[in-house]
Enzyme design. Sequence first.
Site, PDB file in Angstrom:
ATOM      1  N   PHE B 120      12.535 125.145  16.234  1.00 20.04           N
ATOM      2  CA  PHE B 120      11.763 124.197  15.437  1.00 20.04           C
ATOM      3  C   PHE B 120      10.738 124.968  14.609  1.00 20.04           C
ATOM      4  O   PHE B 120      10.420 126.117  14.916  1.00 20.04           O
ATOM      5  CB  PHE B 120      11.077 123.155  16.341  1.00 20.04           C
ATOM      6  CG  PHE B 120      11.412 121.733  15.942  1.00 20.04           C
ATOM      7  CD1 PHE B 120      12.673 121.225  16.147  1.00 20.04           C
ATOM      8  CD2 PHE B 120      10.455 120.905  15.345  1.00 20.04           C
ATOM      9  CE1 PHE B 120      13.004 119.924  15.767  1.00 20.04           C
ATOM     10  CE2 PHE B 120      10.776 119.609  14.957  1.00 20.04           C
ATOM     11  CZ  PHE B 120      12.047 119.120  15.169  1.00 20.04           C
ATOM     12  N   HIS B 236       5.097 115.954   5.798  1.00 20.86           N
ATOM     13  CA  HIS B 236       6.358 116.541   6.247  1.00 20.86           C
ATOM     14  C   HIS B 236       7.136 116.937   4.997  1.00 20.86           C
ATOM     15  O   HIS B 236       7.197 116.161   4.048  1.00 20.86           O
ATOM     16  CB  HIS B 236       7.132 115.503   7.061  1.00 20.86           C
ATOM     17  CG  HIS B 236       8.295 116.070   7.820  1.00 20.86           C
ATOM     18  ND1 HIS B 236       9.417 116.551   7.199  1.00 20.86           N
ATOM     19  CD2 HIS B 236       8.499 116.229   9.161  1.00 20.86           C
ATOM     20  CE1 HIS B 236      10.264 116.987   8.131  1.00 20.86           C
ATOM     21  NE2 HIS B 236       9.738 116.809   9.319  1.00 20.86           N
ATOM     22  N   HIS B 357       3.164 112.072   7.070  1.00 22.44           N
ATOM     23  CA  HIS B 357       3.916 111.940   8.321  1.00 22.44           C
ATOM     24  C   HIS B 357       3.032 111.753   9.545  1.00 22.44           C
ATOM     25  O   HIS B 357       3.402 111.043  10.482  1.00 22.44           O
ATOM     26  CB  HIS B 357       4.776 113.198   8.483  1.00 22.44           C
ATOM     27  CG  HIS B 357       5.681 113.183   9.672  1.00 22.44           C
ATOM     28  ND1 HIS B 357       6.583 112.162   9.887  1.00 22.44           N
ATOM     29  CD2 HIS B 357       5.843 114.050  10.705  1.00 22.44           C
ATOM     30  CE1 HIS B 357       7.263 112.422  11.009  1.00 22.44           C
ATOM     31  NE2 HIS B 357       6.821 113.538  11.531  1.00 22.44           N
TER      32      HIS B 357
END
Lengths: 247, 582
Positions: B120, B236, B357
Site C-alpha cells: 500500500f 486521494h 477523501h
Amino acid sequence: MADSIRMQVTRYTPGPDSVPTVAEYDVPLRKDWAVLDGLNYIKDHVDSSLSYRWSCRMGICGSCGMNVEGEPKLTCATFLTDYAPGPVRVEPLSNFPIVRDLVVDIEDFMEKLPRVKPWIIRDDDVTVIDGEYLQTPEELAEYKQFSNCINCMLCYAACPIYGLEPDFIGPAAIALAERYDLDSRDRGQRERLDVLIEKEGVWGCTFVGECTTVCPKHVDPAGAIQRYKLKAAKENLMTFLLPRAAR
Amino acid sequence: MSEGATAAHDVLLVGGGAAGLRAAIAIAETNPSLSVAVVSKVYPMRSHTVSAEGGAAGAIAEGDTLDEHAYDTISGSDWLCDQDAVEAFVQEAPRELLQLEHWGCPWSREPDGRIAVRAFGGMKNMRTWFAADKTGFHMLHSLFQTSLKYTDITRYDEWFVTRLLVDDGRVHGVVAIELMSGRIEVITAKSVVLCNGGSGKVFPFTTNANICTGDGMALAYRAGAPLKDMEFVQYHPTGLPFTGILITEATRAEGGWLLNKDGYRYLQDYDLGKPEPTPVLRSMELGPRDRLSQAFVHEVEKGRTIESPYGPIVHLDLRHLGAKLIDTKLPMVRELCMQYERIDPVTELIPVRPVVHYMMGGVHTDINGATPIDGLFAAGETACVTINGANRLGSNSLPECLVFGARAGRAAAEYATSAKQPSPAVMRQADDEVRRLEQMRSPDRGHEQIADIREEMQSTMEDSAGIFRSGDSLAKGVDQLAELQQRLDRIQLYDQTSAFNTELVAALELANMLDIAETILHSAVQREESRGAHQRTDFTTRDDTRFLNHALAYRDSDGSVRIERLPVTITRWPPGERVYGR
C-alpha cells in the site's frame, strides 16, 4: 438525446386520510445521471420536502433501493438515460409499509436478521492469541458469494411470497444463514437449521427466483434457499428415523 | 432516569460504523453489567465504513516489524502524529484484525490458508490485510452481525443527535430526533463516545457518502471540546470524475500506473523514484497520497493532463494486470468502472483526478479516546488522536477505528462505572434544544435555501483550501463562510411533516458543516508552513521551529474560532526528511 426527462415520483405523508399520490417533475437528462441524481435535483431545486434515503452513491451501502418502472433497483446505480425518453416512475419498494414518500419501514427485516444467528458460532475456546483460523482460498470461495449481501431489501421487494406471507423470513436472511453455514470457521449449522426448518423458514419459498434476478450484488439468495431446503429435507428424514439425541 | 428523559444508559455510542460497533462490542464483552446503546442516523450497516476498499494495515508478515509500520506512519504524517499513539496503534492493530478474523471477516488468503497481505502507498513492507477490494464493507458487516449476538446492546437506528448535554464540564447525554416519528427525545448517559465519521461533504468533490457531514466534530466543538489539526484534508489521488467514486490505492499496489496525456508515468518527475515495470514499495505510484495529489496539480500547470467535462484528469492504467488479477483482487474496481464510466479497465484507461477523501483532523482526544470534557470520548475519523498527523497513510484508518474504538469503549465503560447520575440541570438544556429545533421550522425566517448555501460553502472550500492554499485564498474563504453563517439563520424550511423529515436533517447537517469548514480555514490560516496535506504557496517549506505542534480550534462564546497550539509527542523518531523512491 432530449435535455430533460419526466420523473413520476410517489409522494406520501402519513395522516388519517392520507394515500400515496404521484407528483411529476422534469429533471435534466444527462449521460452520467443516475435516477438518484434526478431525485437530488428535485430536492435541491424544486421541492425540498421530498424524502428518500441515500448515502454512498456507489452501490455498496444499500440505502437507496426503490422501485423504478416497477422493478426494485438501487437508484444510485440505475441511469436515467436507460429510461429515455421517459417518463420514469419511481416508487417506494413493494412489500414494505411506507413511512414517507420513498422511505419504507424495514424494521421487520431488522428484527428477522438476528434470528438466523449471522455470526461465527464455535464449540471451542479458541482466542486471538491462538492466531488466525486457517482458511484456504477454496474454502473462502465456498461462501464468498453469500457474504456480498448489502441488505438493500430489493429481494424482499421482489419476493411474491414475502408479499403474501410477511412471516416468511425472506431471501437475504436465508442467504446470510447459508453464508455462515458454509464458512469453514463456523460450527453453527445445527442452530440455524432449527430456525430455518420452521414453516416461516425455507419452506415458505415456492422458488419463484425473483430474489436472485433483482440482486444487484449477484448473491443468489434463491440458490441459498434451495441448498437449505435439501438440508432441511435431510433433517426431517433423520427426525423420522432417529430419536433426537442420536442426531 | 432523569425526569423527562426517554431513556437512560451507562454508555452511549453516537455512530454505528467500525469505531462505534467495535466500541459497543468491547463494552459488552468487558462490562456486561453496563447498559450500552448505539444511536446512529442510519442503520449501522449503511455507515460510511462500508465504502472503504483497499485494506487494513497490521504488521504480521515475515520480515515486517512494528517499528517499520510506526516509522512509515510517522514519516507519512510529516512528523505531526503523536508517536506514543502510533506505537500503541501498530502494536494493537494486528490483534484487532485477527479479532475481526475470528468474528468472520472474509479476509483474502494465501494458498495455505494464512491471511494474505498486499502493498500500500507509503508502506515499506506488505502489511495491508484485505477482503478483495471491499474491505470496509466486509469489516462493517462482520462487526454489525457479530454485534447482534450481544442482545444487551440497545440500538437507536435512524436517530439524529442534535446536541450533547454538558453541565459542569461533564457530559450527561444527548438530544436526538427519532427520524421515523420526528419526536425529539432525550437520552441520558454517564459517558458518550462520538464515532460519527468524517466531514468530506464540506467539499464539492469527495469520495465521502452523503452522511459524512461532521456531526460528531460539530457536536463536540459546540460543547466546548477543541478540534485538532483541522487544516489537514486528504485528497486521494484517484477518484472517478463527476461521481468522486474512489478507485482504491490497491490498484496501484497490484501494479497500476498513473499516466499523463502523453502516456508518461509523470510521478518520476516529482522526487518519487524511477519507473519500474513492477511495483516498488514507497516509490512512484506507491508514494503517499499527499505527494501524489500535489504532483497532479503540477501536471495540470504544465498542461500535461487530459481535459474532460469535469475538469482535468489523468489516466490510471491497469490493462497490463490482466483480467484474472483484476477479477480476483480488484473486482469492485471493474464493477464500478463498468457501471459509472462505462469502461472496462481490463482493456481501457480509467480517468481519475484527486478527490477529497479523509479528515486527518477531528475531536482532540488522548490515547484512550478521552476528550477534555469529562465522560466524552471520540474514536475513528471523528477523532484526532493523532496517528495521522499531516497525512494519513492508506489502510491505516480501518485499523484505527478498531484499535481506538475498542480503547475508547473500554475507557468510557470504566468512566461510567464511577460516574454519578446526570444532573437535573441538563433537562433544562434539553428543553432549550427542543425550542431551538421547533424555531428552526417556524415560518418567515427568510428566503435562503439549504442547497444554495451548501453549494456555496463547498465551492468556497475548494477555492480557498484545496490541495494548495495561500494566505489570500484562505482569508477570502473566511469572509465568505462568515457571510454564509449569517445566511444560515435565514433558511426557510418548507416541510412541516414530522415523519422522516429529511429537510430538517439537511439543515442541521449544513449547520454542522459550516462550523467544521470554519475550523478548517482558521486552522489553515494560522499554519504558516507547508507540511503533508497542508501546502501553502506563500510558505512553501516545513517549519519545525514554529509549527511542530498541533492546532486546537476552540469555539468562543460569540461563535468565533480561537486557535491554541499543543506540542507533538515524539518518542523515538526525531523529525527528518520524508524520502520516497530513493
